[in-house]
Motif scaffolding. Structure first.
Motif, PDB file in Angstrom:
ATOM      1  N   GLU A 125      -6.474  22.973  36.889  1.00 59.27           N
ATOM      2  CA  GLU A 125      -6.328  21.528  36.644  1.00 59.27           C
ATOM      3  C   GLU A 125      -5.919  20.802  37.916  1.00 59.27           C
ATOM      4  OE1 GLU A 125      -5.190  19.643  32.786  1.00 59.27           O
ATOM      5  OE2 GLU A 125      -4.021  21.509  32.616  1.00 59.27           O
ATOM      6  N   ALA A 126      -4.939  21.375  38.621  1.00 57.66           N
ATOM      7  CA  ALA A 126      -4.451  20.735  39.846  1.00 57.66           C
ATOM      8  C   ALA A 126      -5.560  20.685  40.891  1.00 57.66           C
ATOM      9  CB  ALA A 126      -3.237  21.492  40.380  1.00 57.66           C
ATOM     10  N   SER A 127      -6.321  21.764  40.987  1.00 63.56           N
ATOM     11  CA  SER A 127      -7.405  21.832  41.961  1.00 63.56           C
ATOM     12  C   SER A 127      -8.500  20.827  41.625  1.00 63.56           C
ATOM     13  CB  SER A 127      -7.970  23.253  41.992  1.00 63.56           C
ATOM     14  OG  SER A 127      -9.145  23.289  42.738  1.00 63.56           O
ATOM     15  N   SER A 128      -8.801  20.725  40.340  1.00 60.45           N
ATOM     16  CA  SER A 128      -9.830  19.770  39.928  1.00 60.45           C
ATOM     17  C   SER A 128      -9.389  18.343  40.231  1.00 60.45           C
ATOM     18  CB  SER A 128     -10.101  19.939  38.430  1.00 60.45           C
ATOM     19  OG  SER A 128     -10.979  18.944  37.974  1.00 60.45           O
ATOM     20  N   ALA A 129      -8.083  18.089  40.092  1.00 62.07           N
ATOM     21  CA  ALA A 129      -7.569  16.733  40.314  1.00 62.07           C
ATOM     22  C   ALA A 129      -7.571  16.357  41.791  1.00 62.07           C
ATOM     23  CB  ALA A 129      -6.159  16.616  39.736  1.00 62.07           C
ATOM     24  N   ASP A 130      -7.212  17.308  42.680  1.00 61.83           N
ATOM     25  CA  ASP A 130      -7.095  16.899  44.093  1.00 61.83           C
ATOM     26  C   ASP A 130      -8.151  17.507  45.022  1.00 61.83           C
ATOM     27  OD1 ASP A 130      -6.301  19.469  44.714  1.00 61.83           O
ATOM     28  OD2 ASP A 130      -4.186  19.010  44.922  1.00 61.83           O
ATOM     29  N   ARG A 175     -14.226   4.836  17.065  1.00 62.23           N
ATOM     30  CA  ARG A 175     -14.199   5.975  17.994  1.00 62.23           C
ATOM     31  C   ARG A 175     -12.865   5.999  18.717  1.00 62.23           C
ATOM     32  NH1 ARG A 175     -19.637   7.766  18.463  1.00 62.23           N
ATOM     33  NH2 ARG A 175     -19.281   9.074  20.284  1.00 62.23           N
ATOM     34  N   GLY A 176     -12.430   7.187  19.072  1.00 62.94           N
ATOM     35  CA  GLY A 176     -11.172   7.336  19.800  1.00 62.94           C
ATOM     36  C   GLY A 176     -11.408   8.145  21.056  1.00 62.94           C
ATOM     37  N   PRO A 177     -10.450   8.160  21.981  1.00 64.20           N
ATOM     38  CA  PRO A 177     -10.661   8.847  23.256  1.00 64.20           C
ATOM     39  C   PRO A 177     -10.549  10.377  23.175  1.00 64.20           C
ATOM     40  CG  PRO A 177      -8.464   7.906  23.156  1.00 64.20           C
ATOM     41  CD  PRO A 177      -9.150   7.487  21.893  1.00 64.20           C
ATOM     42  N   VAL A 178     -11.403  11.044  23.918  1.00 63.18           N
ATOM     43  CA  VAL A 178     -11.269  12.484  24.151  1.00 63.18           C
ATOM     44  C   VAL A 178     -10.358  12.609  25.377  1.00 63.18           C
ATOM     45  CG1 VAL A 178     -12.485  14.577  24.874  1.00 63.18           C
ATOM     46  CG2 VAL A 178     -13.556  12.997  23.242  1.00 63.18           C
ATOM     47  N   THR A 179      -9.260  13.309  25.259  1.00 68.82           N
ATOM     48  CA  THR A 179      -8.291  13.336  26.366  1.00 68.82           C
ATOM     49  C   THR A 179      -8.253  14.687  27.087  1.00 68.82           C
ATOM     50  OG1 THR A 179      -6.596  13.752  24.696  1.00 68.82           O
ATOM     51  CG2 THR A 179      -6.831  11.489  25.480  1.00 68.82           C
ATOM     52  N   VAL A 180      -9.243  15.525  26.803  1.00 70.00           N
ATOM     53  CA  VAL A 180      -9.295  16.842  27.464  1.00 70.00           C
ATOM     54  C   VAL A 180     -10.657  17.042  28.120  1.00 70.00           C
ATOM     55  CG1 VAL A 180      -7.665  17.903  25.848  1.00 70.00           C
ATOM     56  CG2 VAL A 180     -10.140  18.022  25.395  1.00 70.00           C
ATOM     57  N   ASP A 181     -10.762  18.131  28.882  1.00 69.96           N
ATOM     58  CA  ASP A 181     -12.024  18.498  29.526  1.00 69.96           C
ATOM     59  C   ASP A 181     -13.012  19.075  28.517  1.00 69.96           C
ATOM     60  OD1 ASP A 181      -9.797  20.591  29.722  1.00 69.96           O
ATOM     61  OD2 ASP A 181     -11.591  21.820  29.938  1.00 69.96           O
ATOM     62  N   ASP A 182     -14.298  18.760  28.733  1.00 65.93           N
ATOM     63  CA  ASP A 182     -15.359  19.396  27.942  1.00 65.93           C
ATOM     64  C   ASP A 182     -15.816  20.694  28.601  1.00 65.93           C
ATOM     65  OD1 ASP A 182     -15.505  17.507  25.888  1.00 65.93           O
ATOM     66  OD2 ASP A 182     -16.905  16.243  27.002  1.00 65.93           O
ATOM     67  N   ALA A 183     -15.688  20.721  29.914  1.00 61.02           N
ATOM     68  CA  ALA A 183     -16.129  21.908  30.668  1.00 61.02           C
ATOM     69  C   ALA A 183     -15.193  22.130  31.845  1.00 61.02           C
ATOM     70  CB  ALA A 183     -17.554  21.712  31.176  1.00 61.02           C
ATOM     71  N   GLY A 188     -11.205  24.509  41.430  1.00 55.99           N
ATOM     72  CA  GLY A 188     -11.751  24.168  40.113  1.00 55.99           C
ATOM     73  C   GLY A 188     -12.393  22.811  40.032  1.00 55.99           C
ATOM     74  N   LEU A 189     -13.133  22.654  38.944  1.00 53.23           N
ATOM     75  CA  LEU A 189     -13.838  21.413  38.672  1.00 53.23           C
ATOM     76  C   LEU A 189     -13.865  21.249  37.158  1.00 53.23           C
ATOM     77  CD1 LEU A 189     -15.503  19.449  40.440  1.00 53.23           C
ATOM     78  CD2 LEU A 189     -17.504  20.851  39.900  1.00 53.23           C
ATOM     79  N   MET A 190     -13.389  20.117  36.677  1.00 54.75           N
ATOM     80  CA  MET A 190     -13.398  19.891  35.226  1.00 54.75           C
ATOM     81  C   MET A 190     -14.111  18.577  34.932  1.00 54.75           C
ATOM     82  SD  MET A 190      -9.481  21.057  34.744  1.00 54.75           S
ATOM     83  CE  MET A 190      -9.218  20.706  33.029  1.00 54.75           C
ATOM     84  N   GLU A 191     -14.772  18.519  33.761  1.00 59.48           N
ATOM     85  CA  GLU A 191     -15.523  17.309  33.435  1.00 59.48           C
ATOM     86  C   GLU A 191     -15.438  17.039  31.928  1.00 59.48           C
ATOM     87  OE1 GLU A 191     -17.294  15.113  35.697  1.00 59.48           O
ATOM     88  OE2 GLU A 191     -16.918  14.083  33.813  1.00 59.48           O
ATOM     89  N   THR A 192     -15.349  15.752  31.592  1.00 57.84           N
ATOM     90  CA  THR A 192     -15.455  15.347  30.189  1.00 57.84           C
ATOM     91  C   THR A 192     -16.750  14.551  30.062  1.00 57.84           C
ATOM     92  OG1 THR A 192     -13.055  15.224  30.060  1.00 57.84           O
ATOM     93  CG2 THR A 192     -14.286  14.145  28.289  1.00 57.84           C
ATOM     94  N   PHE A 193     -17.726  15.112  29.345  1.00 55.07           N
ATOM     95  CA  PHE A 193     -19.047  14.480  29.258  1.00 55.07           C
ATOM     96  C   PHE A 193     -19.067  13.351  28.224  1.00 55.07           C
ATOM     97  CE2 PHE A 193     -20.021  19.051  30.239  1.00 55.07           C
ATOM     98  CZ  PHE A 193     -20.373  18.849  31.563  1.00 55.07           C
ATOM     99  N   VAL A 194     -18.368  13.574  27.113  1.00 54.40           N
ATOM    100  CA  VAL A 194     -18.355  12.589  26.019  1.00 54.40           C
ATOM    101  C   VAL A 194     -16.917  12.100  25.887  1.00 54.40           C
ATOM    102  CG1 VAL A 194     -18.783  12.222  23.557  1.00 54.40           C
ATOM    103  CG2 VAL A 194     -20.290  13.727  24.873  1.00 54.40           C
ATOM    104  N   THR A 195     -16.662  10.864  26.303  1.00 53.16           N
ATOM    105  CA  THR A 195     -15.273  10.418  26.445  1.00 53.16           C
ATOM    106  C   THR A 195     -14.698   9.765  25.197  1.00 53.16           C
ATOM    107  OG1 THR A 195     -16.101   8.379  27.446  1.00 53.16           O
ATOM    108  CG2 THR A 195     -15.439  10.142  28.956  1.00 53.16           C
ATOM    109  N   THR A 196     -15.558   9.368  24.244  1.00 49.09           N
ATOM    110  CA  THR A 196     -15.045   8.879  22.953  1.00 49.09           C
ATOM    111  C   THR A 196     -15.834   9.558  21.841  1.00 49.09           C
ATOM    112  OG1 THR A 196     -16.594   7.029  22.711  1.00 49.09           O
ATOM    113  CG2 THR A 196     -14.526   6.587  23.913  1.00 49.09           C
ATOM    114  N   ARG A 197     -15.165   9.725  20.713  1.00 51.74           N
ATOM    115  CA  ARG A 197     -15.806  10.367  19.559  1.00 51.74           C
ATOM    116  C   ARG A 197     -15.312   9.705  18.275  1.00 51.74           C
ATOM    117  NH1 ARG A 197     -18.470  15.137  20.251  1.00 51.74           N
ATOM    118  NH2 ARG A 197     -18.396  15.981  22.379  1.00 51.74           N
ATOM    119  N   PRO A 198     -16.080   9.860  17.183  1.00 57.63           N
ATOM    120  CA  PRO A 198     -15.649   9.277  15.913  1.00 57.63           C
ATOM    121  C   PRO A 198     -14.281   9.804  15.489  1.00 57.63           C
ATOM    122  CG  PRO A 198     -17.924  10.006  15.780  1.00 57.63           C
ATOM    123  CD  PRO A 198     -17.396  10.503  17.095  1.00 57.63           C
ATOM    124  N   VAL A 199     -13.468   8.889  14.974  1.00 55.94           N
ATOM    125  CA  VAL A 199     -12.141   9.289  14.517  1.00 55.94           C
ATOM    126  C   VAL A 199     -12.248  10.038  13.194  1.00 55.94           C
ATOM    127  CG1 VAL A 199      -9.935   8.355  13.729  1.00 55.94           C
ATOM    128  CG2 VAL A 199     -11.047   7.375  15.739  1.00 55.94           C
TER     129      VAL A 199
END
Ligand code: 4PW
Length: 393
Positions: free
Chosen positions: A380-385, A245-253, A217-228
């Protein structure tokens, strides 16, 4: 004439987007289907009493609670319907099953494999006492998808070689779409992966009848902060983008390849940045004697290709899945009149009520939900390592 059927008294936790979808299903199912038990919309539960009361009035829930534990203590509730974010699923579902209540739980089953395992264990234990548990992967109850499974199971595809599945939305493409619980790992577990990727994992396993054994797997967060702050639409919303703005803590894709336990291979893609694609849940399966393809944006159609036909005239045919002989359709409209998003939820109620009345385990079970959870965790594990991970299937 009196109704001799036993009441099945529902207590629903949560009342937002999924709460509305489930509420209409509980209302509509007994009107269109001859159910073996009669669902009663006994109580809706939400922390904001005013908001929950409005939902109760709008959909016809008979009472309102503000703490889900109160629902479990009531002896006039038979089913707990969980429509809350994933961080609360395990606690509510396990407590409900132990209290002897049947459970319908929104997807994904939980936020972690450990939670999902505990839930599956509680469900197996409860089943010994006739208490049922189901996880809500509603798209498999779209008539065209149920039909796809039937075609695959009846051998219309031959040996399955490829599964190609995508769930494409675009409601996060604007970088000023505000933060919401779906972007918070604590609440949602993951982003596109769990919220919409879970659906294509379930659908692929449902349609093919096989399990995903390993993934890369491969995961990506394109927009890492967004308006609260901002206006929150059901999915998305808007803001000026001027404030904090606050952090996005999950994957976008999330994208991944997979091996299935029957030897076939799969390619999966889940994103909320596919501009122009609103709810394109698609699956294509290629087998030795035929292929099928489905796209939720054209949800009353199933495409089928017969590899045994004369190549001169062969081609994908569009089957309009609105005949009375198609799954679930007989209860609805004449051929060609089509169904929508909400009907999957109605069919889910029909299948759950039927299973409870028959004393059988509903499908998808918590064990099925756990299997999906293991795939999500492996991605998730595959994307991480950067290595391939097995799922245990
Ligand atoms: O389960 C999914 C959601 O969380 C949905 O079916 C669509 O995408 C609608 O909302 C999100």
């Amino acid at each position: 004439m009196t109704d001799a059927r036993t009441d099945l008294r529902i207590g629903m936790v949560g009342y937002a987007f999924m709460g509305a979808a489930h509420s209409q299903a509980w209302r509509t199912a007994p009107a269109f289907f001859d159910l073996p038990m009669h669902p009663r919309m006994t109580a809706v539960c939400g922390r904001d009493k005013e908001a929950a009361t409005k939902v109760a009035e709008r959909f016809g829930w008979e009472s309102v609670e503000t703490d889900w534990r109160a629902l479990l203590e009531r002896d006039d509730i038979d089913v707990i319907d969980i429509c809350t974010p994933g961080d609360t699923h395990a606690e509510i579902a396990i407590a409900a099953l132990r209290a002897g209540k049947h459970v319908l739980c929104e997807k994904p089953l939980a936020n972690t494999v450990a939670e999902a395992e505990a839930m599956a264990e509680a469900a197996a234990e409860a089943a010994q006492h006739g208490v049922r548990a189901m996880v809500g992967f509603t798209y498999r109850r779209t008539p065209a998808v149920a039909m796809a499974r039937k075609l695959a199971a009846d051998g219309w595809l031959g040996t399955i070689r490829h599964v190609r599945a995508q769930y494409l939305q675009d409601w996060l493409n604007d970088e000023n779409t505000p933060l919401s619980w779906r972007l918070d790992k604590e609440k949602a577990g993951s982003g596109a992966l769990g919220d919409i990727g879970a659906h294509i994992v379930d659908m692929a396993q449902f349609v093919t009848g096989s399990r995903i054994a390993s993934v890369s797997g491969l995961m990506e967060t394109f927009v890492t902060t967004r308006p609260v702050a901002g206006d929150h639409a059901t999915l998305g919303g808007s803001s000026s983008g001027d404030g904090e703005r606050g952090p996005v803590t999950v994957d976008d894709a999330a994208v991944f390849t997979s091996r299935f336990d029957d030897g076939s291979v799969g390619v999966f893609e889940a994103t909320r940045f596919a501009t122009g694609r609103k709810n394109a849940l698609r699956i294509e399966v290629n087998g030795s004697t035929g292929s099928l393809a489905f796209d939720f944006e054209d949800m009353n159609v199933l495409q089928y290709f017969d590899a045994n036909e004369d190549p001169a005239t062969a081609g994908f045919r569009r089957i309009i899945v609105t005949e009375a002989t198609h799954p679930y359709v007989a209860a609805w409209w004449p051929p060609g009149h089509g169904l929508g998003y909400e009907h999957g939820f109605t069919h889910q109620v029909v299948d759950l009520v039927t299973a409870i009345a028959d004393g059988t385990d509903p499908s998808p079970s918590f064990a099925d939900g756990l299997a999906v959870q293991r795939v999500l965790a492996a991605v998730e594990a595959s994307s991480a390592d950067g290595t391939t991970h097995t799922t245990g299937a």
